[in-house]
Design a protein around this motif. Structure first.
Motif, PDB file in Angstrom:
ATOM      1  N   LEU A 148      -9.590 -11.001  -1.936  1.00  0.00           N
ATOM      2  CA  LEU A 148     -10.005 -12.321  -2.388  1.00  0.00           C
ATOM      3  C   LEU A 148      -9.352 -12.784  -3.677  1.00  0.00           C
ATOM      4  CD1 LEU A 148     -13.820 -12.092  -1.559  1.00  0.00           C
ATOM      5  CD2 LEU A 148     -11.991 -13.028  -0.175  1.00  0.00           C
ATOM      6  N   HIS A 149      -8.658 -11.896  -4.339  1.00  0.00           N
ATOM      7  CA  HIS A 149      -8.046 -12.281  -5.609  1.00  0.00           C
ATOM      8  C   HIS A 149      -6.535 -12.331  -5.487  1.00  0.00           C
ATOM      9  CE1 HIS A 149     -11.904 -12.058  -7.559  1.00  0.00           C
ATOM     10  NE2 HIS A 149     -12.068 -10.815  -7.151  1.00  0.00           N
ATOM     11  N   PRO A 150      -5.936 -13.523  -5.596  1.00  0.00           N
ATOM     12  CA  PRO A 150      -4.491 -13.667  -5.437  1.00  0.00           C
ATOM     13  C   PRO A 150      -3.695 -12.853  -6.439  1.00  0.00           C
ATOM     14  CG  PRO A 150      -5.590 -15.823  -5.561  1.00  0.00           C
ATOM     15  CD  PRO A 150      -6.603 -14.802  -5.886  1.00  0.00           C
ATOM     16  N   SER A 151      -4.337 -12.526  -7.573  1.00  0.00           N
ATOM     17  CA  SER A 151      -3.608 -11.787  -8.603  1.00  0.00           C
ATOM     18  C   SER A 151      -3.436 -10.315  -8.251  1.00  0.00           C
ATOM     19  CB  SER A 151      -4.360 -11.902  -9.940  1.00  0.00           C
ATOM     20  OG  SER A 151      -5.673 -11.381  -9.793  1.00  0.00           O
ATOM     21  N   SER A 152      -4.116  -9.888  -7.193  1.00  0.00           N
ATOM     22  CA  SER A 152      -4.006  -8.492  -6.786  1.00  0.00           C
ATOM     23  C   SER A 152      -2.557  -8.160  -6.448  1.00  0.00           C
ATOM     24  CB  SER A 152      -4.891  -8.230  -5.565  1.00  0.00           C
ATOM     25  OG  SER A 152      -4.616  -6.947  -5.053  1.00  0.00           O
ATOM     26  N   PRO A 153      -2.062  -7.010  -6.913  1.00  0.00           N
ATOM     27  CA  PRO A 153      -0.671  -6.652  -6.632  1.00  0.00           C
ATOM     28  C   PRO A 153      -0.440  -6.253  -5.177  1.00  0.00           C
ATOM     29  CG  PRO A 153      -1.780  -4.856  -7.755  1.00  0.00           C
ATOM     30  CD  PRO A 153      -2.741  -6.000  -7.741  1.00  0.00           C
ATOM     31  N   LYS A 154      -1.531  -6.030  -4.457  1.00  0.00           N
ATOM     32  CA  LYS A 154      -1.388  -5.584  -3.079  1.00  0.00           C
ATOM     33  C   LYS A 154      -1.640  -6.723  -2.091  1.00  0.00           C
ATOM     34  CE  LYS A 154      -2.483  -0.681  -3.641  1.00  0.00           C
ATOM     35  NZ  LYS A 154      -3.189   0.455  -3.031  1.00  0.00           N
ATOM     36  N   LYS A 155      -0.905  -6.679  -0.965  1.00  0.00           N
ATOM     37  CA  LYS A 155      -1.117  -7.626   0.112  1.00  0.00           C
ATOM     38  C   LYS A 155      -2.192  -7.063   1.036  1.00  0.00           C
ATOM     39  CE  LYS A 155      -0.306 -10.859   3.242  1.00  0.00           C
ATOM     40  NZ  LYS A 155      -0.685 -12.263   3.052  1.00  0.00           N
ATOM     41  N   HIS A 169       0.516  -2.628  -0.028  1.00  0.00           N
ATOM     42  CA  HIS A 169      -0.412  -3.198   0.948  1.00  0.00           C
ATOM     43  C   HIS A 169      -1.741  -2.454   0.914  1.00  0.00           C
ATOM     44  CE1 HIS A 169       3.591  -4.367   2.404  1.00  0.00           C
ATOM     45  NE2 HIS A 169       2.995  -5.398   2.977  1.00  0.00           N
ATOM     46  N   GLN A 170      -2.819  -3.204   1.019  1.00  0.00           N
ATOM     47  CA  GLN A 170      -4.143  -2.604   1.120  1.00  0.00           C
ATOM     48  C   GLN A 170      -4.646  -2.792   2.553  1.00  0.00           C
ATOM     49  OE1 GLN A 170      -6.205  -0.753  -1.011  1.00  0.00           O
ATOM     50  NE2 GLN A 170      -7.297  -0.527   0.940  1.00  0.00           N
ATOM     51  N   LEU A 171      -4.782  -1.684   3.267  1.00  0.00           N
ATOM     52  CA  LEU A 171      -5.187  -1.743   4.667  1.00  0.00           C
ATOM     53  C   LEU A 171      -6.704  -1.643   4.818  1.00  0.00           C
ATOM     54  CD1 LEU A 171      -2.542   0.592   6.390  1.00  0.00           C
ATOM     55  CD2 LEU A 171      -2.330  -1.799   5.719  1.00  0.00           C
ATOM     56  N   THR A 172      -7.230  -2.447   5.735  1.00  0.00           N
ATOM     57  CA  THR A 172      -8.650  -2.393   6.086  1.00  0.00           C
ATOM     58  C   THR A 172      -8.771  -2.338   7.600  1.00  0.00           C
ATOM     59  OG1 THR A 172      -9.353  -3.648   4.129  1.00  0.00           O
ATOM     60  CG2 THR A 172     -10.861  -3.607   6.016  1.00  0.00           C
ATOM     61  N   ILE A 173      -9.418  -1.290   8.100  1.00  0.00           N
ATOM     62  CA  ILE A 173      -9.669  -1.152   9.533  1.00  0.00           C
ATOM     63  C   ILE A 173     -11.004  -1.824   9.849  1.00  0.00           C
ATOM     64  CG2 ILE A 173     -10.042   0.451  11.442  1.00  0.00           C
ATOM     65  CD1 ILE A 173      -7.228   0.593  10.434  1.00  0.00           C
ATOM     66  N   VAL A 174     -10.980  -2.755  10.798  1.00  0.00           N
ATOM     67  CA  VAL A 174     -12.167  -3.529  11.158  1.00  0.00           C
ATOM     68  C   VAL A 174     -12.648  -3.089  12.541  1.00  0.00           C
ATOM     69  CG1 VAL A 174     -13.122  -5.837  11.480  1.00  0.00           C
ATOM     70  CG2 VAL A 174     -11.275  -5.478   9.818  1.00  0.00           C
ATOM     71  N   ALA A 186     -10.975 -14.015   4.290  1.00  0.00           N
ATOM     72  CA  ALA A 186      -9.896 -13.891   3.297  1.00  0.00           C
ATOM     73  C   ALA A 186      -8.647 -14.542   3.883  1.00  0.00           C
ATOM     74  CB  ALA A 186      -9.650 -12.431   2.961  1.00  0.00           C
ATOM     75  N   PRO A 187      -8.465 -15.870   3.698  1.00  0.00           N
ATOM     76  CA  PRO A 187      -7.368 -16.601   4.336  1.00  0.00           C
ATOM     77  C   PRO A 187      -5.984 -16.049   4.016  1.00  0.00           C
ATOM     78  CG  PRO A 187      -8.952 -18.114   3.337  1.00  0.00           C
ATOM     79  CD  PRO A 187      -9.322 -16.750   2.879  1.00  0.00           C
ATOM     80  N   GLU A 188      -5.838 -15.418   2.855  1.00  0.00           N
ATOM     81  CA  GLU A 188      -4.504 -14.931   2.481  1.00  0.00           C
ATOM     82  C   GLU A 188      -4.194 -13.558   3.066  1.00  0.00           C
ATOM     83  OE1 GLU A 188      -7.287 -13.058  -0.403  1.00  0.00           O
ATOM     84  OE2 GLU A 188      -7.102 -15.007   0.566  1.00  0.00           O
ATOM     85  N   ALA A 189      -5.166 -12.936   3.717  1.00  0.00           N
ATOM     86  CA  ALA A 189      -4.944 -11.606   4.297  1.00  0.00           C
ATOM     87  C   ALA A 189      -4.183 -11.710   5.613  1.00  0.00           C
ATOM     88  CB  ALA A 189      -6.282 -10.899   4.523  1.00  0.00           C
ATOM     89  N   LYS A 228      12.314  -2.262  -1.924  1.00  0.00           N
ATOM     90  CA  LYS A 228      13.497  -1.779  -2.637  1.00  0.00           C
ATOM     91  C   LYS A 228      14.350  -2.944  -3.129  1.00  0.00           C
ATOM     92  CE  LYS A 228      17.172   1.663  -2.143  1.00  0.00           C
ATOM     93  NZ  LYS A 228      17.825   2.630  -1.220  1.00  0.00           N
ATOM     94  N   LYS A 229      14.426  -4.016  -2.304  1.00  0.00           N
ATOM     95  CA  LYS A 229      15.281  -5.159  -2.651  1.00  0.00           C
ATOM     96  C   LYS A 229      14.673  -6.032  -3.747  1.00  0.00           C
ATOM     97  CE  LYS A 229      17.670  -5.601   1.799  1.00  0.00           C
ATOM     98  NZ  LYS A 229      17.820  -6.416   3.025  1.00  0.00           N
ATOM     99  N   ASN A 230      13.388  -6.431  -3.551  1.00  0.00           N
ATOM    100  CA  ASN A 230      12.823  -7.381  -4.520  1.00  0.00           C
ATOM    101  C   ASN A 230      11.357  -7.140  -4.857  1.00  0.00           C
ATOM    102  OD1 ASN A 230      11.744  -8.136  -2.083  1.00  0.00           O
ATOM    103  ND2 ASN A 230      13.036  -9.961  -1.858  1.00  0.00           N
ATOM    104  N   ASN A 231      10.840  -5.959  -4.485  1.00  0.00           N
ATOM    105  CA  ASN A 231       9.465  -5.590  -4.834  1.00  0.00           C
ATOM    106  C   ASN A 231       8.437  -6.605  -4.330  1.00  0.00           C
ATOM    107  OD1 ASN A 231       8.191  -3.339  -5.994  1.00  0.00           O
ATOM    108  ND2 ASN A 231       7.510  -4.593  -7.717  1.00  0.00           N
ATOM    109  N   THR A 232       8.666  -7.186  -3.162  1.00  0.00           N
ATOM    110  CA  THR A 232       7.761  -8.194  -2.617  1.00  0.00           C
ATOM    111  C   THR A 232       6.612  -7.552  -1.850  1.00  0.00           C
ATOM    112  OG1 THR A 232       9.111  -8.376  -0.632  1.00  0.00           O
ATOM    113  CG2 THR A 232       9.552  -9.942  -2.400  1.00  0.00           C
ATOM    114  N   THR A 233       5.513  -8.312  -1.701  1.00  0.00           N
ATOM    115  CA  THR A 233       4.343  -7.832  -0.975  1.00  0.00           C
ATOM    116  C   THR A 233       4.018  -8.778   0.180  1.00  0.00           C
ATOM    117  OG1 THR A 233       2.910  -9.030  -2.514  1.00  0.00           O
ATOM    118  CG2 THR A 233       3.330  -6.711  -2.977  1.00  0.00           C
TER     119      THR A 233
END
Length: 377
Positions: A8-15, A39-44, A129-132, A287-292
């Motif tokens: 829920l927090h966009p500032s989180s470093p993890k996707k 990445h933060q994984l959640t099994i539903v 969580a729309p951004e998940a 490795k290329k740009n540290n993107t999430t």
């Protein structure tokens, strides 16, 4: 709390990645969460999901399956394709055939996932969580005319000496062929214990009694076994051929992400390939740009293999009576290594050409023409 903080927090470093379903694909990915630090994984756990039952997954040893090989119940260097006319015995020391209990694999994955910080929740407790990113690993929706691999298997115990534990029988067509493509699959774990499975490739599932009678008759006629106990029963249906495309905002993964091999129903090895490719893609981005960004889930089959499979399944649908001959011809055209590579999606052009050349041309040309006509209308 960890679900809210990461989703829920966009500032989180993890996707945030929510995986609906907690079967093979979901847990296989979750077990490798340590390779996805961004990445933060959640099994539903889905509402109304059936209670999982143990069954056997078969696969050949290829690159990327070392963990599965270690957990496998047994492996075989020899395997057979049998018809009423001939018995083809193939062997490989490099690409051995393995049997893996679903319960053992998923238990191991679950332990690793929890160790790696994966969240586990029920669908009713899932916070919007729309951004998940949402990955859907539930079984795919199939059409009414879909061809299936239906099966019932008995894990039995009989007197010592009933089975040859060195040789797995992948297909034995010496059984009732009056209702369609039908074969017996036997995995002997010892000389007295084996999984014996009656399998059909068909659009219409026969009653249980048809499969059960076939197993009894086969054991009596070809194994000399009439007195036995059944330790475990497994049954199911795996879609064959091209699956309909389902429009959704969520990405499919596993069987819902086109991981099932259309011509054989094999899925385990291709689920592992799909997950490995997704992890490698994420590592490359990091490795290329540290993107999430979201995980990329691709179909794990080469286009040429899908095309060959579609023609093959069309032939099986049009001419089910030739199925025993076709599988026998394929086995005779290849050695054990090539056979394992072909069915595991590892074959090169030379192996594919050998398979094509072994098939009766007129039947396949007719099936190909039908597919082309169907696509153009």
């Amino acid at each position: 709390d960890s679900l809210m903080s990461n989703s829920l927090h966009p500032s989180s470093p993890k996707k945030a990645v929510h995986i609906i379903g907690d079967g093979c694909a979901a847990l296989s990915l979750a077990a490798r969460a340590d390779e996805l630090p961004l990445h933060q994984l959640t099994i539903v756990h889905p509402e109304g999901a059936p209670t999982p039952k143990d069954h056997i997954w078969g696969f050949w040893r290829v690159n990327g399956l070392d963990d599965a090989v270690k957990l496998a119940r047994k492996d075989w260097n020899f395997w057979s394709i049998i018809t009423s006319k001939e018995n083809v015995l193939l062997s490989s020391d490099l690409h051995t055939y393995h049997a893996l209990n679903r319960s053992k694999w998923e238990k191991n994955c679950l332990q690793l996932a929890k160790k790696n910080g994966v969240n586990f929740i029920d669908q009713s407790n899932l916070i919007d969580a729309p951004e998940a990113q949402v990955l859907d690993s539930r079984p795919p929706i199939v059409g009414a005319n879909q061809m299936f691999q239906y099966f019932i298997g008995w894990e039995i115990k009989a007197k010592p000496g009933s089975f040859n534990p060195k040789n797995a029988t992948l297909m034995d067509f010496r059984c009732d062929q009056s209702r369609g493509i039908h074969f017996i699959y036997t995995l002997p774990f010892s000389s007295s214990t084996a999984l014996v499975e009656s399998t059909m490739f068909t659009q219409k599932r026969e009653p249980d009694i048809f499969f059960e009678t076939a197993i009894k008759n086969y054991l009596n006629r070809y194994c000399g076994v009439s007195d036995f106990s059944i330790d475990r029963v497994e049954k199911g249906g795996i879609p064959l051929g091209r699956l309909p495309h389902v429009k959704s905002n969520n990405s499919g993964i596993g069987s819902n992400g086109n991981a099932i091999r259309p011509s054989s129903g094999y899925a385990f090895v291709f689920i592992q390939k799909q997950i490995l490719a997704s992890i490698q893609n994420a590592k490359s981005k990091k490795k290329k740009n540290n993107t999430t960004g979201p995980l990329l889930i691709k179909r794990p089959h080469k286009l040429v293999d899908l095309w060959m499979d579609e023609v093959f399944v069309t032939v099986l649908r049009l001419r089910p009576e030739v199925a025993p001959e076709l599988f026998l011809k394929m086995a005779k055209a290849l050695d054990g290594d090539s056979f394992a590579q072909f069915l595991s999606g590892e074959a090169g052009w030379w192996v594919r050409l050998k398979v094509v050349m072994a098939m009766p041309k007129y039947i396949f040309i007719n099936a190909l023409a039908m597919l082309i006509t169907r696509r153009s209308t």
